[in-house]
Design a protein around this motif. Structure first.
Motif, PDB file in Angstrom:
ATOM      1  N   PRO A 204      19.656 -93.908  19.474  1.00  0.00           N
ATOM      2  CA  PRO A 204      19.324 -95.178  20.067  1.00  0.00           C
ATOM      3  C   PRO A 204      20.818 -94.954  21.055  1.00  0.00           C
ATOM      4  CG  PRO A 204      20.129 -95.329  17.919  1.00  0.00           C
ATOM      5  CD  PRO A 204      20.046 -94.332  17.282  1.00  0.00           C
ATOM      6  N   LEU A 205      20.188 -96.194  22.138  1.00  0.00           N
ATOM      7  CA  LEU A 205      20.969 -96.246  23.379  1.00  0.00           C
ATOM      8  C   LEU A 205      22.086 -97.517  22.888  1.00  0.00           C
ATOM      9  CD1 LEU A 205      20.285 -96.227  26.063  1.00  0.00           C
ATOM     10  CD2 LEU A 205      19.562 -98.431  26.115  1.00  0.00           C
ATOM     11  N   GLY A 206      21.622 -97.457  21.478  1.00  0.00           N
ATOM     12  CA  GLY A 206      22.725 -98.787  21.349  1.00  0.00           C
ATOM     13  C   GLY A 206      22.907-100.168  21.642  1.00  0.00           C
ATOM     14  N   ALA A 207      24.727-100.796  21.604  1.00  0.00           N
ATOM     15  CA  ALA A 207      23.935-102.294  21.992  1.00  0.00           C
ATOM     16  C   ALA A 207      23.818-102.230  23.414  1.00  0.00           C
ATOM     17  CB  ALA A 207      25.231-102.624  21.677  1.00  0.00           C
ATOM     18  N   ALA A 208      22.307-102.561  24.223  1.00  0.00           N
ATOM     19  CA  ALA A 208      22.462-102.646  25.624  1.00  0.00           C
ATOM     20  C   ALA A 208      22.424-104.032  25.959  1.00  0.00           C
ATOM     21  CB  ALA A 208      20.307-102.574  25.922  1.00  0.00           C
ATOM     22  N   ASN A 209      23.315-104.565  27.036  1.00  0.00           N
ATOM     23  CA  ASN A 209      23.898-105.417  26.757  1.00  0.00           C
ATOM     24  C   ASN A 209      23.012-106.138  28.689  1.00  0.00           C
ATOM     25  OD1 ASN A 209      25.694-107.593  28.467  1.00  0.00           O
ATOM     26  ND2 ASN A 209      26.688-107.499  26.566  1.00  0.00           N
ATOM     27  N   PHE A 210      23.101-105.629  29.714  1.00  0.00           N
ATOM     28  CA  PHE A 210      22.840-106.361  30.864  1.00  0.00           C
ATOM     29  C   PHE A 210      22.184-104.992  31.942  1.00  0.00           C
ATOM     30  CE2 PHE A 210      23.454-108.006  35.309  1.00  0.00           C
ATOM     31  CZ  PHE A 210      23.735-109.047  35.094  1.00  0.00           C
ATOM     32  N   VAL A 211      21.367-105.528  32.059  1.00  0.00           N
ATOM     33  CA  VAL A 211      20.213-104.920  33.540  1.00  0.00           C
ATOM     34  C   VAL A 211      20.288-105.250  35.602  1.00  0.00           C
ATOM     35  CG1 VAL A 211      18.822-105.889  33.275  1.00  0.00           C
ATOM     36  CG2 VAL A 211      18.531-103.280  34.453  1.00  0.00           C
ATOM     37  N   PHE A 212      21.236-104.452  35.929  1.00  0.00           N
ATOM     38  CA  PHE A 212      21.122-104.673  37.647  1.00  0.00           C
ATOM     39  C   PHE A 212      20.227-104.038  38.173  1.00  0.00           C
ATOM     40  CE2 PHE A 212      23.652-104.487  41.651  1.00  0.00           C
ATOM     41  CZ  PHE A 212      23.796-105.476  42.328  1.00  0.00           C
TER      42      PHE A 212
ATOM     43  N   GLU B  13      26.957 -98.685  18.691  1.00  0.00           N
ATOM     44  CA  GLU B  13      26.824 -98.237  17.157  1.00  0.00           C
ATOM     45  C   GLU B  13      26.072 -99.894  17.085  1.00  0.00           C
ATOM     46  OE1 GLU B  13      29.336-100.109  12.912  1.00  0.00           O
ATOM     47  OE2 GLU B  13      30.958 -99.571  14.916  1.00  0.00           O
ATOM     48  N   LEU B  14      25.232-100.014  16.063  1.00  0.00           N
ATOM     49  CA  LEU B  14      24.485-101.474  15.811  1.00  0.00           C
ATOM     50  C   LEU B  14      24.496-101.848  14.740  1.00  0.00           C
ATOM     51  CD1 LEU B  14      21.158-101.051  17.931  1.00  0.00           C
ATOM     52  CD2 LEU B  14      23.262-102.997  18.349  1.00  0.00           C
ATOM     53  N   PRO B  15      24.501-103.453  13.943  1.00  0.00           N
ATOM     54  CA  PRO B  15      24.566-103.820  15.455  1.00  0.00           C
ATOM     55  C   PRO B  15      26.281-104.178  16.360  1.00  0.00           C
ATOM     56  CG  PRO B  15      24.940-104.987  13.175  1.00  0.00           C
ATOM     57  CD  PRO B  15      24.523-103.116  12.873  1.00  0.00           C
TER      58      PRO B  15
ATOM     59  N   ILE C 296      14.870-106.289  30.995  1.00  0.00           N
ATOM     60  CA  ILE C 296      15.669-106.824  30.089  1.00  0.00           C
ATOM     61  C   ILE C 296      16.100-106.306  28.711  1.00  0.00           C
ATOM     62  CG2 ILE C 296      15.249-108.990  28.205  1.00  0.00           C
ATOM     63  CD1 ILE C 296      12.150-109.146  29.723  1.00  0.00           C
ATOM     64  N   ALA C 297      17.989-106.731  28.813  1.00  0.00           N
ATOM     65  CA  ALA C 297      18.402-105.502  28.011  1.00  0.00           C
ATOM     66  C   ALA C 297      18.804-106.516  26.404  1.00  0.00           C
ATOM     67  CB  ALA C 297      19.601-105.498  28.621  1.00  0.00           C
ATOM     68  N   ASN C 298      18.334-105.541  25.859  1.00  0.00           N
ATOM     69  CA  ASN C 298      18.114-106.858  24.365  1.00  0.00           C
ATOM     70  C   ASN C 298      19.601-105.716  23.390  1.00  0.00           C
ATOM     71  OD1 ASN C 298      17.311-107.545  21.924  1.00  0.00           O
ATOM     72  ND2 ASN C 298      15.609-108.277  22.549  1.00  0.00           N
ATOM     73  N   ILE C 299      20.449-106.929  23.460  1.00  0.00           N
ATOM     74  CA  ILE C 299      21.814-106.084  23.008  1.00  0.00           C
ATOM     75  C   ILE C 299      21.367-105.955  21.321  1.00  0.00           C
ATOM     76  CG2 ILE C 299      22.708-108.336  22.375  1.00  0.00           C
ATOM     77  CD1 ILE C 299      25.484-107.430  23.001  1.00  0.00           C
ATOM     78  N   GLY C 300      20.453-106.902  20.745  1.00  0.00           N
ATOM     79  CA  GLY C 300      20.408-106.250  19.429  1.00  0.00           C
ATOM     80  C   GLY C 300      19.477-105.420  18.646  1.00  0.00           C
ATOM     81  N   ASP C 301      17.895-105.135  19.317  1.00  0.00           N
ATOM     82  CA  ASP C 301      17.688-103.975  18.724  1.00  0.00           C
ATOM     83  C   ASP C 301      18.002-102.851  19.873  1.00  0.00           C
ATOM     84  OD1 ASP C 301      16.440-103.918  21.177  1.00  0.00           O
ATOM     85  OD2 ASP C 301      14.040-105.086  20.858  1.00  0.00           O
TER      86      ASP C 301
ATOM     87  N   GLN D 104      10.256-110.060  21.264  1.00  0.00           N
ATOM     88  CA  GLN D 104      10.851-108.850  21.440  1.00  0.00           C
ATOM     89  C   GLN D 104      11.847-109.911  19.554  1.00  0.00           C
ATOM     90  OE1 GLN D 104      13.820-107.828  24.396  1.00  0.00           O
ATOM     91  NE2 GLN D 104      11.701-108.022  25.150  1.00  0.00           N
ATOM     92  N   GLY D 105      12.566-111.342  19.825  1.00  0.00           N
ATOM     93  CA  GLY D 105      12.976-111.329  18.901  1.00  0.00           C
ATOM     94  C   GLY D 105      14.435-110.988  19.431  1.00  0.00           C
ATOM     95  N   HIS D 106      14.929-110.575  18.120  1.00  0.00           N
ATOM     96  CA  HIS D 106      16.546-110.019  18.177  1.00  0.00           C
ATOM     97  C   HIS D 106      17.464-111.029  19.739  1.00  0.00           C
ATOM     98  CE1 HIS D 106      15.161-106.480  15.651  1.00  0.00           C
ATOM     99  NE2 HIS D 106      14.682-106.478  16.912  1.00  0.00           N
ATOM    100  N   GLU D 107      18.600-110.365  20.240  1.00  0.00           N
ATOM    101  CA  GLU D 107      18.896-110.806  21.018  1.00  0.00           C
ATOM    102  C   GLU D 107      18.800-110.172  22.496  1.00  0.00           C
ATOM    103  OE1 GLU D 107      23.129-111.157  18.744  1.00  0.00           O
ATOM    104  OE2 GLU D 107      22.296-109.626  18.662  1.00  0.00           O
TER     105      GLU D 107
END
Length: 321
Positions: A105-113, A128-130, A76-81, A58-61
């Motif tokens: 798009p979704l935006g800055a996806a941070n976490f998943v539970f 917003e991204l970034p 995996i929540a990727n806050i970068g992409d 994935q890269g990014h974050e």
């Protein structure tokens, strides 16, 4: 031992893993296998013998992690992409979510539970991204998503950089780290999966520079909380008492970061300058080990995982059941 008397000397921390890149989130399995987010790919698997395997591309974050009940899927929540991925144990990955309703798009996806009904709860820190402007100029454009058999739906909105999300022992409440308000909030989880009105978890604002990043429950209902800028781990009791159990605070840098946040001039370098000598920007807490008393700390600024022993076991996650 009472939590009031429990303290970990930061100079006596043990460490696990090597050469990790932004290991923000950590998952522990009952057999001792660890998984942590890793910006070189997606996740790194660390076996009990220390052998490491980097998986994904994935890269990014890659940020927050969760695991399915059968332990065959990592979310995996990727806050970068701005996407949520699903990955199998061999590293094959696919996009699970990149938009919801009109939010694309979704935006800055941070976490998943993952809850006991195998629903996924996703925090999106900003539309917003970034994502950095949502830290530099805090705004209530974060929201929460529930994913179930009916699809994805926004279930809460208007949050100031929502970060980790978790449920309490009976899953009657969904707790959310609201980073830019320096607090944890919670929502009653209703029978149909919708959320009730937001409540502020005691004690509310945790104070100067106390930007809450991650947290985890122990079996007694206490919250173990990472304060990313203060380089601290604190425990918050159900009544709102706060005990600092691990601290490597860089006071001048923290004061500078808080001042720059107040005028909107904070840079990533100002935040990274807050790193302590032994603990750098702690971002998450995970309980592991056969007795769920081994604590692992994820971070934004380290290449290995600090670890220590807790007097109280952690609350098992879905994949431990």
């Amino acid at each position: 031992m009472s939590l009031k008397d429990f303290h970990v000397d930061v100079t006596e921390l043990a460490f696990w893993g090597t050469d990790l890149a932004r290991p923000e989130s950590v998952l522990a399995e009952p057999d001792g296998v660890l998984w942590c987010s890793d910006a070189r790919g997606a996740v790194t698997r660390i076996d009990p013998d220390g052998r490491q395997t980097l998986l994904g591309a994935q890269g990014h974050e890659p940020n927050g992690l969760a695991m399915s009940a059968d332990r065959q899927t990592i979310y995996i929540a990727n806050i970068g992409d701005g996407r949520v991925y699903r990955m199998d144990r061999a590293g094959q990955e696919q996009v699970l979510l990149e938009s919801v309703g009109a939010q694309s798009p979704l935006g800055a996806a941070n976490f998943v539970f993952v809850d006991r009904r195998d629903r996924l709860w996703v925090s999106v820190s900003s539309r917003e991204l970034p994502w950095w402007p949502a830290v530099q100029h805090a705004r209530p454009d974060g929201y929460l998503v529930r994913i179930d058999e009916k699809g994805a739906q926004i279930v809460a909105d208007g949050l100031y950089f929502p970060n980790e999300v978790r449920m309490n022992h009976d899953e009657s409440y969904l707790y959310v780290a609201e980073t830019m308000q320096r607090r944890i909030v919670r929502y009653p989880v209703l029978a149909d999966g919708s959320l009730g009105a937001q409540e502020v978890a005691p004690p509310g604002d945790l104070g100067h520079g106390a930007y809450v990043d991650g947290f985890a429950f122990d079996v007694e209902g206490n919250l173990w909380v990472t304060l990313v800028v203060r380089n601290e781990v604190v425990v918050v009791t159900p009544d709102g008492e706060v005990y600092t159990i691990l601290s490597d605070a860089n006071r001048p840098a923290i004061d500078n970061a808080v001042a720059k946040l107040s005028d909107g001039s904070l840079t990533p370098m100002d935040m990274f300058a807050c790193a302590g000598a032994h603990l750098q920007l702690p971002a998450s807490i995970t309980f592991g080990g056969p007795d769920l008393r081994t604590v692992y700390v994820g971070s934004l600024g380290m290449q290995r995982l600090p670890t220590f022993r807790s007097p109280i076991p952690g609350l098992p996650m879905r994949h431990w059941s």
